[in-house]
Design an enzyme around this catalytic site. Sequence first.
Site, mmCIF file in Angstrom:
data_model
loop_
_atom_site.group_PDB
_atom_site.id
_atom_site.type_symbol
_atom_site.label_atom_id
_atom_site.label_comp_id
_atom_site.label_asym_id
_atom_site.label_seq_id
_atom_site.Cartn_x
_atom_site.Cartn_y
_atom_site.Cartn_z
ATOM 1 N N ASP A 162 20.746 71.748 67.967
ATOM 2 C CA ASP A 162 20.720 72.877 68.899
ATOM 3 C C ASP A 162 19.981 74.067 68.290
ATOM 4 O O ASP A 162 20.185 74.402 67.122
ATOM 5 C CB ASP A 162 22.132 73.318 69.261
ATOM 6 C CG ASP A 162 22.930 72.212 69.923
ATOM 7 O OD1 ASP A 162 22.315 71.387 70.618
ATOM 8 O OD2 ASP A 162 24.156 72.175 69.739
ATOM 9 N N ASP A 195 23.745 76.000 73.485
ATOM 10 C CA ASP A 195 24.984 75.281 73.778
ATOM 11 C C ASP A 195 26.221 76.116 73.463
ATOM 12 O O ASP A 195 26.253 76.860 72.468
ATOM 13 C CB ASP A 195 25.055 73.987 72.954
ATOM 14 C CG ASP A 195 24.270 72.853 73.576
ATOM 15 O OD1 ASP A 195 23.479 73.122 74.495
ATOM 16 O OD2 ASP A 195 24.436 71.709 73.136
ATOM 17 N N ARG A 244 20.111 70.545 82.450
ATOM 18 C CA ARG A 244 21.043 71.465 81.769
ATOM 19 C C ARG A 244 20.497 72.891 81.668
ATOM 20 O O ARG A 244 20.194 73.397 80.582
ATOM 21 C CB ARG A 244 21.405 70.950 80.372
ATOM 22 C CG ARG A 244 22.048 69.585 80.363
ATOM 23 C CD ARG A 244 22.533 69.205 78.975
ATOM 24 N NE ARG A 244 23.158 67.889 78.963
ATOM 25 C CZ ARG A 244 23.741 67.333 77.899
ATOM 26 N NH1 ARG A 244 23.795 68.008 76.764
ATOM 27 N NH2 ARG A 244 24.275 66.129 77.968
#
Length: 537
Positions: A162, A195, A244
């Site tokens: 991430d 995230d 997403r």
Amino acid sequence: MKRSVVLRLSAVLGVAGVAGAIAFGVPQLQANADAVLAADGFAGQNGGTTGGSGGTTVKATTGTQIHQALCGRAASDTPIIIEVEGTINHGNTTKVSGDSCNTAADRIELKEISNVTIIGVGAGATFDQLGIHLRDSSNIIVRNVTVQNVKKSGSPLSNGGDAISMESTVRNVWVDHATLIASGGESAGYDGLFDMKDDTEFVTLSYSILRNSGRGGLIGSSETDTGNTAITFHHNRYENLDSRVPLLRGGVAHMYNNHYLKLNESGINSRAGAKARVDSNYFEDSKDVLGTFYTDAAGFWQVSNNIFDNVTWSAKGTENNPAGPNVTSNTSVSIPYAFTPDGASCVPAIVAATAGAGTGLKVSDGKCSATAAPVPSATATATASPSASASATTTASPTATSSATASASATASPAAPSGVNLSLGAGADGSSKASGTSYGNVKDGKPATFWAPNGATGDVSIKWPAATKVSRVVIVEASGSTLGAYQVINGATGAVLASGTGGGTISFPAVSTTKLTLKITNSTGTPRIAELQTFAS
């Protein structure tokens, strides 16, 4: 009186920290005399997000120096601003140990700490193949940085793949003017760009670019990880992403004034009981930009004033519930803060002018034009302290029902007091407003905007959704104002807390209230209030 570099370092880092700072070449620390810079959106709630405001400033050109600055603080919650320039990568990032930190060698680790700002300066800051990870932390600001090509497989590995991630009891984070990019999807070794999971709340992502990745980001790691909530996304550009943007499991998220371009498979994926508020966004050349996808655990959305430009929609199915082609709301989502969105038609242009690192921290003025963002002033020496440019004398009574007197210069604006300006992110109303002015202008953090009553007298109020402790008000007048006599009133009870004339700072015994009112009782002309700042102490 000036102090030596070693004395300045030792005041913040301690003896061991001085040795480490010298060894790693950290430039001298300086006392930070900037005005408090606070986040908007959900990050402005829950007490607000101010990062390291009020703390010292360190310059860093390596990841090791960033960790050294964190570890050299007196405590894990000692405020600090870390100005980063250059490229941060695996080659210059090592683990640093200390009582006030818990760092790692393969990422920029913000773990079990609070009150930190990381901001790119100079020629810019690039975190190359190295992610930023927040865990068990609060009150963090990350601004003006590029994070690129962070992998979860292949070499080198960082942060689980991430670019920026938050997990395990994270509160009040503001990521602003960031550029988060990858060079492919999961098959190429990349994961999410932004995230949040395992109890993350009160986060704002603003004026940022997310580009060229399979996954933009998620809120909740599984259908049972639904305790993540209160997330705002505004004025961001999402480009060439598969899905997403975000994937939202449970909780509430607010998306406004974002430009979504080339979403290849799906966009905002609200599922597992989540609620998405989707206002004044521009969706372009994309597929299935809103709905519940890849699950039968339904999510919900409230939509208004969005533009769908060349958007295609798939058919509904057992695990596929796109919101379009006739996009309508299927729930109601309450937002606790005030916001003024740009019209959706100008979103591509205003986002192109403001979003991403290296754009000068420009922001929208709420009227489809870019303007300079409020930024901290230059740092001062360690012995300098901010001083008010307007003087005020206040005599406050020990009871909430009696008044106080205050006098201040009617034309000078005082420096911002320390602490969080509670007006930022709050609501506002009043008794009347002159043409072209707004109640919300007194709490938008922009001294160029103002509220004026429709006449020489009138009321303007700051409102909070829950009882809030207040003991000090700063009245900042706009140019040409003629503020005369006023009262500060507890709007919940009607009690007069203080009274005075002219702008400046006025204090009174602390009260807990949901509304604070400035009642102007006399002026020779038209008073113009640029900011009505409120503070707990």
